[in-house]
Enzyme design. Structure first.
Site, mmCIF file in Angstrom:
data_model
loop_
_atom_site.group_PDB
_atom_site.id
_atom_site.type_symbol
_atom_site.label_atom_id
_atom_site.label_comp_id
_atom_site.label_asym_id
_atom_site.label_seq_id
_atom_site.Cartn_x
_atom_site.Cartn_y
_atom_site.Cartn_z
ATOM 1 C CG HIS A 369 68.911 37.825 37.554
ATOM 2 N ND1 HIS A 369 67.961 37.167 37.047
ATOM 3 C CD2 HIS A 369 69.723 38.192 36.611
ATOM 4 C CE1 HIS A 369 68.091 36.815 35.632
ATOM 5 N NE2 HIS A 369 69.177 37.621 35.361
ATOM 6 C CG ASP A 370 69.581 41.456 35.243
ATOM 7 O OD1 ASP A 370 70.595 41.744 36.281
ATOM 8 O OD2 ASP A 370 69.684 40.670 34.386
ATOM 9 C CE LYS A 373 70.233 44.151 33.195
ATOM 10 N NZ LYS A 373 70.434 43.211 32.170
ATOM 11 C CG HIS A 398 71.621 45.891 37.059
ATOM 12 N ND1 HIS A 398 72.869 46.010 36.731
ATOM 13 C CD2 HIS A 398 71.146 44.928 37.326
ATOM 14 C CE1 HIS A 398 72.943 44.978 36.491
ATOM 15 N NE2 HIS A 398 72.142 43.984 36.915
ATOM 16 C CG HIS A 424 73.242 38.662 39.274
ATOM 17 N ND1 HIS A 424 72.701 39.507 40.023
ATOM 18 C CD2 HIS A 424 73.119 38.705 38.068
ATOM 19 C CE1 HIS A 424 72.246 40.525 38.850
ATOM 20 N NE2 HIS A 424 72.317 40.329 37.876
ATOM 21 C CG HIS A 425 76.170 41.618 37.921
ATOM 22 N ND1 HIS A 425 76.636 41.016 36.836
ATOM 23 C CD2 HIS A 425 74.914 42.095 37.487
ATOM 24 C CE1 HIS A 425 75.637 41.023 35.610
ATOM 25 N NE2 HIS A 425 74.686 41.999 36.320
ATOM 26 C CG ASP A 453 72.517 36.345 34.364
ATOM 27 O OD1 ASP A 453 71.563 36.217 33.386
ATOM 28 O OD2 ASP A 453 72.816 37.402 34.405
#
Length: 511
Positions: A369-370, A373, A398, A424-425, A453
């Site tokens: 998910h990240d 980054k 990101h 997801h953000h 998360d």
């Protein structure tokens, strides 16, 4: 080295193989008819299989016998019993209410005027019409031969049809290792059916365990006689005769033919030993032996292929975790976060009613998910305190970067991971980033991982904050339900809060 597939600490009682007899029902209100029929047909066999004659003395008793014994091969029914047409009513009950069209029905009457042959044959689904006076010993035996053989052939056709249905149904899932046993069971049933007579069979594949020099079982298939209520074959359900002959084939590494049976043995280049035992009503001819050997070879090779495929999938899953952990390590955090998020995400997915397959994909996609980054500079990624201005805009990028990277792969797991990375953000109320989506416009996968998360991140120590208490986390999620989080998913987490907290406890950060 022990080659026994079936060794247990305690010897199980002997379980001899006994093939069921042909069932013949005599329905007649005269006791002498039953006695004479049983005496005349004593010791009679069809295809080396005995008969068992059961009696009913009225239409009512006959109805009960048919209900209790759906596998009756032949029924000889008197016309006149408790009423003038009791036998005809019984035949109508069997064909139209029980819908039993396999049993061979023979009408036997001492009063042909009560049921004229031409009328009865045209109106009722019977297979023969006999007067009691014409059924001499030889004609009765001929009747038994022809009727039971006819029943046998009809049963073979029906079992073949069902077997083909099972194979086709199982084939659609053959590439799923969890359903290979079902596939093998269906194929085995069909092999038995194609022989043209009823048999019992068991198939097992073993592999060498280098740690203890013992052989271990991979899977087992069998005909229905040896399966339990869960449709599985267990050691305890197998006759001692099969266990012994399996061991003989394994130790000698050869196929074994014996009276009314055969053990097919095949060893693959990778060390798998495959044994197929079949117990038959008749001697197995060369064609059947070739068919059995082919089955043994093909199923074992298919299983090995699926094992290799499963190994490849495991490698892919490990790479996903490692990549997720690598991203976390850049943030000077532990990799346990991605593991916990994956476990929590799968549990949430199952709790809101997604299928196990969907939940598993989310579990293995969520560690990425990240992944975006990796494009964020270290001085921003590890900056203490709250990010503002240009630094915050760079950090927010990101999500989009991660989605673009992952979307390049056509594989399902990476396509789902791209949705998660991008969404997801996002927030339920539409104030998130990068697209400002709201409500169900955000994919379900992203909504699930977003909550997982935040739940785990709040309970973990980061460079810019201390770990929150469980009460503080719960209050925050309740407060943000309908704003940051999908209310349905958030309600599930709150209802099972202790369960999700325990996931964090069981998978702690490594100092």
């Amino acid at each position: 080295m022990s080659n026994s597939l079936f060794s247990t600490e305690e010897e199980s009682p002997t379980n001899e193989i006994q093939l069921a007899p042909w069932l013949v029902l005599v329905v007649d209100d005269e006791a002498d008819v039953h006695t004479i029929t049983k005496m005349t047909m004593s010791g009679f066999t069809v295809d080396n299989k005995p008969i068992e004659i059961i009696s009913a003395y009225s239409k009512a008793e006959g109805m009960i016998k048919f209900k209790d014994n759906p596998d009756i091969a032949l029924a000889i029914v008197d016309v006149v019993m408790e009423s003038e047409h009791a036998g005809l009513e019984l035949i109508d009950f069997v064909r139209n209410e029980l819908e039993n069209h396999k049993v061979r029905l023979v009408l036997r009457t001492g009063q042909s005027g009560q049921a004229p042959e031409s009328e009865v044959i045209s109106k009722y689904d019977i297979n023969d019409y006999k007067s009691k006076t014409e059924l001499t010993t030889q004609k009765l035996r001929t009747l038994f031969y022809s009727s039971i053989r006819s029943y046998r052939d009809i049963e073979t056709i029906e079992r073949s049809r069902q077997g083909i249905h099972n194979v086709l149904e199982s084939t659609s899932n053959v590439l799923k290792s969890s359903t290979l046993s079902n596939f093998a069971n269906a194929v085995l049933e069909q092999i038995v059916v194609l022989q043209g007579y009823k048999s019992q069979a068991v198939y097992a594949s073993t592999f060498p365990n280098p740690e203890n020099n013992e052989r271990q079982q991979y899977f087992m298939a069998s005909t229905s006689e040896y399966r339990n209520e869960n449709n599985l074959t267990t050691y305890d359900s197998l006759p001692d005769e099969i266990k012994t002959k399996f061991d003989d084939a394994l130790n000698s590494e050869k196929s074994i033919k014996f009276e009314n049976g055969y053990i097919a043995y095949l060893k693959t280049p990778s060390g798998h030993q495959n044994v197929l035992a079949i117990i038959s009503e008749q001697d197995i001819d060369d064609y059947d032996l070739e068919l059995l050997e082919l089955y043994c070879a093909n199923v074992s090779l298919t299983y090995e292929m699926l094992l290799k495929n499963e190994d490849m999938i495991d490698v892919q899953r490990q790479l996903v975790y490692l990549l997720g952990e690598a991203v976390e390590s850049r943030s000077k955090e532990t990799g346990a976060h991605v593991k916990r998020v994956s476990i929590i995400s799968e549990a949430l997915a199952l709790s809101i009613g997604l299928s196990p397959e969907q939940a598993e994909i989310i579990r293995y996609a969520s560690p990425l998910h990240d992944v975006g980054k990796i494009a964020i500079p270290d001085h921003i990624l590890n900056k203490p305190g709250k990010l503002e201005g240009n630094d915050w805009e760079v950090m927010k990028s990101h999500a989009q970067i991660g989605a673009q990277i992952l979307a390049k792969s056509p594989q399902t797991i990476f396509q789902v991971a791209a949705k998660i990375a991008c969404g997801h953000h996002e927030r339920w109320d539409g104030t998130g980033y990068p697209q400002g989506l709201s409500g169900t416009d955000i994919t379900i996968e992203a909504r699930i991982v977003a909550l997982a998360d935040v739940f785990d991140a709040l309970g973990s120590k980061r460079c810019y904050k201390e770990a929150w208490s469980n009460d503080a986390i719960k209050n925050f999620i309740i407060e943000q339900t309908g704003q940051m989080f999908d209310p349905m998913i958030a309600d599930v987490l709150i209802e099972q809060f202790d369960f999700f907290v325990n996931i964090r406890v069981e998978n702690p950060d490594q100092e």
